[in-house]
Each structure stands twice: as C-alpha cells, then as structure tokens.
Design an enzyme around this catalytic site. Structure first.
Site, PDB file in Angstrom:
ATOM      1  N   GLY C  32       0.784  -0.981  -0.001  1.00 19.22           N
ATOM      2  CA  GLY C  32       0.119  -0.128   0.040  1.00 19.22           C
ATOM      3  C   GLY C  32       1.019   1.285  -0.039  1.00 19.22           C
ATOM      4  N   CYS C 241     -26.445 -10.295 -17.293  1.00 21.58           N
ATOM      5  CA  CYS C 241     -26.013 -10.065 -18.780  1.00 21.58           C
ATOM      6  C   CYS C 241     -26.682 -10.578 -19.791  1.00 21.58           C
ATOM      7  CB  CYS C 241     -24.383 -10.884 -18.873  1.00 21.58           C
ATOM      8  SG  CYS C 241     -23.802 -10.733 -20.463  1.00 21.58           S
ATOM      9  N   CYS C 244     -24.750 -13.433 -21.914  1.00 18.36           N
ATOM     10  CA  CYS C 244     -24.168 -14.933 -21.283  1.00 18.36           C
ATOM     11  C   CYS C 244     -25.015 -15.133 -19.995  1.00 18.36           C
ATOM     12  CB  CYS C 244     -22.853 -14.653 -21.008  1.00 18.36           C
ATOM     13  SG  CYS C 244     -22.302 -13.889 -19.301  1.00 18.36           S
ATOM     14  N   CYS C 272     -17.232 -13.486 -20.555  1.00 18.41           N
ATOM     15  CA  CYS C 272     -18.433 -13.513 -21.343  1.00 18.41           C
ATOM     16  C   CYS C 272     -18.411 -14.476 -22.300  1.00 18.41           C
ATOM     17  CB  CYS C 272     -18.894 -12.083 -21.838  1.00 18.41           C
ATOM     18  SG  CYS C 272     -20.659 -12.144 -22.222  1.00 18.41           S
TER      19      CYS C 272
END
Lengths: 227, 263, 294
Positions: C32, C241, C244, C272
């Site tokens: 970080g 979706c 899909c 997808c």
C-alpha cells in the site's frame, strides 16, 4: 479578614525621564469580618490606589496585603484570580464588559465562573437586577448603552451577586437617585450583617456615617505629597 | 482556603527557557511560564516581537533551538519538543486546538461546514455518520451557526461565521489547550465583540486553557487572565492582565499601554 | 556485438528495469505504500498506461503469457495497442484467457475469473494519491501517510453522504491495506474492491506521470473505507448479462439504437465469451446462424 501592614507604593515613569513618584508608604490597617471601614482623604491622597492594590490591580512595592490567607502583595497571578473568583468582590466606578453581552449575563458571570449552573446563576442575577430597579426590558440589552446610574447599578449587581467574604466598594452610591441609593445601602448593610469585611470609599457623608464602623485617613500614608 | 488548595495542581503547560533563532536573529529567547488548567494567557507585543514565533514553537509548528514545552498529557507530563512527530500530531488533534487568524488557513474551504467540524472526530476514529453529523450540528449551534447551513461550504459564509466555524472545528474533540493567533484579527469590531463573548463562554464552560497572541490590548483585557508582554524576542513583563495594563512596570509596556488610541 | 536494430527485451533497457524492479520489491515489502520511481518516457502518451507498461516490462520474462484488458475488454484500442507493443518488443505469447495468462495488465477492472497464485495483475494508475483531491500538497499527504493521519479520507465519504444521501463514490474507492496505508485502487469500479483483498495473485500498481509504484502481495488485507451506519457495498447494475446471463458479473450498459433501447453486457469480454462457449445464453445472446448484422 483584610490586614495591610507596612505597605508602600511608587510609580516609575520610564518614558518621562524615569521619574519615580512615591504615592504610599507605611500603610497599615485591618478589617474584621462584619466590619466596614471607610477610606477618607483629599482627592489624590491615594484612596483608589490603596483599593486597587488590595484588588491586585496595582503592584505593591513593599509590605503585605493579607486577604484571608493570601498575601496579594506576593501572590502569583492565579492565586489572585482564585481570590477574586470566590473571596474578594470589587465594585469599581467603571463598568468594563464585552460589548453586546446582555446585562443579565454580565451580572450572572461571576457565578458561572464559580461553576454555578446557568439557570440558577441567571435567576439570582435577575432577582438582583429587579431589586436594583433595572427595568426588565433592559436585561437582555448590553449595559454599554445604559445611563451612568444604570451602569453603576449593574456594576453593583455584579459585586453582590455572590456573597464574597470581602468587598471593596469604590463610591457605590455616587450617581444614584435617592430610591436606588437606599437599595444599595441596604445591600451593603446586609452584606455586613452576613459577615463580609468591607472597605469602601464614600463621598456621600450620610452613607459613610450610616455604614462605616471606622474611618481611616489615607493622607497619613502619603509620603510628602509629591508634585 | 479550599480554592487555593484545589489550585495546587499540575500545570497544564510548563515552558522553560524556550528559544528560537533565525540565523543570527532572535525569534524568541529564554521564554518561561506555567499555564494552569482553565487559565487564559495573552501574549502581546508589536509586529516582530516574537509572539507568533513563540506560539508556533509552543504548538509544535516550529522546532525551537532550545528549551522545553512540557504538556500534561493523559500519560503524565511530557516534553513536546522531544516527542516524536506522530505523538505530537496526535496531541494536536485531540488535546490541542489551533485557531488561525485567517479562517481560510484553518478551514477546508472545499468541504462543507459539517465535514469541517467532523474531520477531527473522524481523525480520532469516529465511524458513525449519523453521530458525526449530529455532533457537527450541535457544535454549529454552539457557535451560533444555523443547523441548515451544515451542508454549505465555508466559502458561502461571512468572515465572522468562518471564524466561528473554525472554532467549532477545533473544539469538537474537547481539547484542553487552545492556541489562538489573532483570533479577532480580520473582523469588524461588532463581529469581534460577539466572537469574544463566545470564546469567553466556551473557555468557561469547557474549562479550556488558552494562549492568545494578539496586538489588541482590548482583546486581552477581556479574554486573558494573565498577560505576557514581548519585545525583541524576550518577555519583558508578565503578570495579571489588568495589573500589567493598569500598572505596567517595564518601560516598553508603559509605552505600549499609553499608545492605545482612546475611543 | 548485439543487434542494434532490435528493441531490448520488453523495450526498456536493463538498468531501468532493475530500477523499476527495486521499486516493485519495495512496494511488495510495504503493501500500500507509494514508492517513487524514475518513470521513463514511453512511446505512448501519458494516460495511456505508461506506468502499467513500465511495470509490465520490468516483470516480463520470455516464458510469460500476457493478457491486456481495458475496462475488462481485450479488444479495445488501448488493450490492443499495448498487447501489440509487447508482442513486438518482447516477443512474448499473448492470450485473452484470464486463466492462461501469467501477467495481466489492466485498465480499470479486475477480471471476473478468480486469479491464482503465480499470476501478476498490473494496474494502470492515473492518480495514485487517495488524499490528493482533499489535500493538494504532496509534502503534506506524504506526512499524513507517515503519521496515519487519515481523518481526511473519511471527510470525503462524509461529503458524499451529506450531498447524495449515500456514499456516491462508485469507482476509485479507497481501501486501507493491512490496517496501515490508505491506498487508491486505481479507477476500478467499487464492485471489484472485494477482490483486492485476499487475492492469490500479486497486484502491482504503476503510475507513470506521477512516478509512483505500489503493490498488494498475495493474500493481503484490503478493506474498503466506510461508516458503521453506511457500510461499504459493492454495487453493479441490477441486471443479468444479456449475452451470457451471468447474474453476478460487472455489466456495461450499451445503448443500441436511437429509441433508447439498451442492453447490459459483461464488461469482462473473456468471461462472457467463455460462458457463452460453455452454453450459458442470455436473452439477447442467442447464437444465430449466418450474418446478423444491421
């Protein structure tokens, strides 16, 4: 309650050739609880100077000023602040307040600094203002716009709102009408009755005769009137 | 006397021999004093007298060259000069507050009033939005800013309101010591009075100690219990405020007091 | 003599790659923390992923298989040009399949397919400093990181709620890493934030213009900042979706004509496509024989 021994004071004016002006030497006096002492002497003889020294407003050059068990002549600022908060009251001739603060808050302030709840402090302030005949419509206004007499009574209210064991009064009745003068004299009498030690300057001779148990002429403390 | 017995307490801040030099020039030198809980100390002097340098050293914004600034932390007295920066910053957002002369220096102008007040709360771990907002609204009320301004940015506020917002932002975490640099500096006289009254009330109610730097003798007379007069980096006189103003001992103080214009 | 007409492997010279690797290692060691590095001029404009490209260049070895995505898609300009860049300068294999890739450079998404140990995910970062919009001074933000003085981060979320009634930050949503540094995860949708923490892959972040590299080593804790009464929620369009039928992937909304018709499709094109190949068909994804253009 108040004991002054061998007190002296001089002013040094650094910006005027470092002139040293002695204004007081060898002052001694004592006031017991429940006693009222009047300071007398011609103007300029040092009555107000003495009052201011007891209040801690003027520094003492030598000697001691015992108020209770505090020597104001040697005390640290915070000791004097504590003394003024709970023990020593002072009614001066001038009112010095934050502009725009309502009168009732001005009078209640000494109580608030002692930690008294705002509601109670305000109630006691109002009672005193009523007793001193300040019209109720003025309580929410700032005293800075008041007449001289009204300002003086607000000042007196501030000085009497807490039962200080010791009180300094600088001409408390100076600009008052007869009715209000009587109210103030009664207030002072009852402070005496509850045991307050009082030192006052009264030009009002009748008031002086009525209140003072003893008089002290401060001229005797004045070192050869410096000109 | 019981009040005095109670006052035999630990000073909140003990300053010893504090000095700061800018090369060969003196910022401030040999400054020492004790500040007790609930006391308000005024520092006066003309521009360049070292009062702002002193305040910066006390608040940890400037590293002094010599001396100690001992603060009575919750873990006992600690010298903040020797403290790690992280610990000093923690103090700065919990026990201390700093009110800048110009509210723009002390506020986040792009953040709403509520966000400004809430920042210190969030910095010390507050994580409940509703509580933070409620605290912000409460504090806006205490500095006399209407609750419906909570989502407005400070840029929409007047100078006096900005200064009051800055005070709320600083006091929300209940600090014990507030540093103020000319808090009434840029304000109209009428707004000054209101702010002075507000500060007096807050100092009294919260038992705050405060150090106020100003060149305005009227301000210190009304706010400060004690007064320090500085000249050329040195403290030339200190004592009870009204005593220093009414019976000044040092030549410079006498000059300063006699130079005030009377209204 | 080396061939002076060819590019050095992965475009950057070896000294530069070593310098960048040192920054990456430091970043991995301090999760970080933003490590400054001497960002080079790359043959593409700032904003096109110069930071990510330099990190990728420093990570690549000849055996790697590279995948590049832009907003989840393998076939957009940015993805295509960076993929081609490394094909040309490093000669590495490329792939569109998340599971097959060893190094994935991404702009603004984390792939839907869970990453595995051994994979490296490289983010392109425009502005690495999460405190930047609230505190413009770099000296001050560095000090704030040093001292964990992060109250300001919550001020931003507070402002969001006070203005919009909820935390309206939908992407670039800050996280706290291992209870220490607050980190900007690059402009990924906050839907992806839960995948930052505990991820099996190494995640590296490169900001070219700002000259910063930071990292999340595998299985690092990364917690999205929030309030007790306004908890973090990973949001997506409330839809499946259309191609899909995936109910749980991040969706792009696509306007399909001037009448306001629209469809929602996975932003992750590889995800997808592989679902459709596996037989998952959404309402608008019916395979039709022949040309279905116009």
């Amino acid at each position: 309650m108040i004991t002054i021994s061998n007190l002296s004071k001089s002013f040094t004016l650094h910006n005027q050739g470092a002139a040293v002006i002695p204004v007081m030497a060898g002052a001694n006096l004592a006031v017991a609880p429940g006693e009222c002492l009047g300071l007398v002497g011609a103007s300029g003889s040092g009555k107000s100077t003495l009052m201011r020294m007891i209040w801690g407003n003027y520094l003492a050059a030598a000697g001691s000023i015992m108020v209770g068990d505090v020597d104001v002549a040697k005390a640290a600022p915070r000791e004097i602040i504590a003394l003024r908060r709970g023990t020593l009251g002072y009614v001066s001739q001038f009112l010095r307040v934050v502009p725009r603060v309502p009168t009732v808050e001005v009078v209640a302030e000494p109580l608030l600094t002692l930690g008294i709840p705002a509601k109670e402090a305000r109630a006691r302030a109002m009672a005193l203002l009523a007793q001193l005949n300040i019209p109720e419509r003025l309580w929410s206004l700032s005293p800075t716009t008041f007449s001289g007499g009204e300002q003086q009574r607000v000042n007196i209210a501030r000085g009497f709102v807490h039962p200080y064991p010791a009180l300094l009064l600088d001409e408390p009745t100076a600009s008052l009408d007869l009715v209000n003068r009587e109210v103030v004299l009664t207030l002072i009498e009852s402070a005496k009755a509850r045991g307050a030690a009082i030192i006052g300057i009264f030009h009002d001779e009748q008031a002086r005769a009525r209140l003072c148990d003893r008089l002290v002429d401060v001229t005797q403390f004045t070192p050869e009137m410096a000109q | 006397m019981s009040i005095l017995a109670k006052m035999k307490m630990q000073p909140l801040l003990s300053v010893r021999d504090l000095s700061k030099f800018y090369g060969g020039r003196i910022g401030c030198a040999d400054v020492g004093f004790d500040l007790y809980p609930g006391e308000v100390l005024g520092i006066v002097g003309e521009s360049g007298s070292g009062k702002s340098t002193l305040l910066s050293c006390l608040a940890g914004h400037l590293a002094p060259d010599r001396g100690e600034v001992i603060f009575d932390t919750k873990e006992g007295p600690r010298d903040t000069v020797q403290m790690a920066e992280a610990a000093r910053r923690r103090l700065a957002r919990t026990d201390w507050a700093y009110v800048h002369q110009n509210p723009r220096d002390g506020l986040r102008m792009g953040v709403s009033a509520g966000g400004n007040v809430g920042e210190r709360l969030m910095a010390v771990g507050a994580r409940h939005y509703g509580d933070i907002r409620a605290a912000a609204v409460d504090w806006l009320g205490r500095v006399e800013i209407a609750a419906d301004r909570v989502d407005d940015r400070p840029s929409a506020f007047s100078g006096g309101m900005q200064q009051r917002l800055q005070i709320a932002r600083n006091l929300v975490t209940g600090p014990r010591l507030v540093f103020m640099d000319e808090p009434t500096g840029g304000l109209d006289v009428s707004v000054q009075a209101r702010l002075l009254d507000l500060l007096r009330g807050l100092v009294r109610e919260m038992g705050l100690s405060a150090i106020i730097v100003t060149h305005d003798l009227a301000v210190v007379r009304l706010l400060a219990d004690r007064l320090m007069v500085m000249k050329g980096g040195y403290v030339v006189e200190q004592g009870l405020t009204d005593q220093v103003l009414d019976d000044p001992q040092h030549a410079y103080t006498q000059l300063l007091v006699s130079s005030v214009l009377q209204v | 003599m080396t061939d002076q007409t060819a590019y050095n492997f992965a475009y950057l010279d070896e000294q530069t790659k070593r310098m960048i690797r040192r920054a990456i290692l430091k970043g991995v060691a301090i999760p970080g923390y933003q490590v400054p590095f001497a960002s080079r001029e790359m043959p593409m404009p700032y904003g096109w992923g110069t930071g990510g490209v330099q990190v990728t260049a420093a990570c690549l070895v000849p055996e790697d298989r590279l995948k590049v995505i832009d907003q989840g898609a393998d076939d957009t300009t940015n993805a295509v040009s960076i993929r081609r860049f490394f094909q040309r300068t490093a000669g590495v294999e490329v792939t569109e399949a998340t599971a097959d890739a060893t190094v994935i450079q991404t702009r603004h998404r984390i792939p839907e397919t869970p990453l595995t140990e051994g994979q490296i995910l490289v983010y392109q970062v425009p502005i690495p400093e999460p405190l930047r919009f609230l505190e413009p001074r770099e000296t001050e933000t560095r000090k704030m990181h040093e001292l964990e003085d992060y109250g300001l981060m919550h001020v931003k979320l507070y402002e969001d709620i006070s203005r919009h009634g909820q935390i309206a930050t939908a992407y670039d949503y800050p996280v706290k890493v291992e209870g220490r540094y607050v980190m900007d995860p690059s402009p990924i949708p906050k839907f992806d934030n839960p995948k930052l923490g505990g991820n099996a892959a190494i995640q590296l972040f490169g900001a070219g213009r700002e000259q910063r590299i930071y990292a999340l080593p595998p299985y690092t804790q990364a917690i999205s900042l929030d309030f007790d009464d306004y908890p973090f929620a990973a949001s997506k369009a409330d839809h499946s979706c259309d191609l899909c039928a995936a109910p749980d992937s991040y969706l792009d909304e696509v306007i399909t004509d001037d009448q306001g018709s629209r469809m929602f499709v996975c932003s992750d094109t590889d995800f997808c496509a592989s679902r459709r190949a596996a037989g998952h068909i959404g309402p608008m994804g019916a395979p039709r024989a022949g040309a279905d253009v116009e």
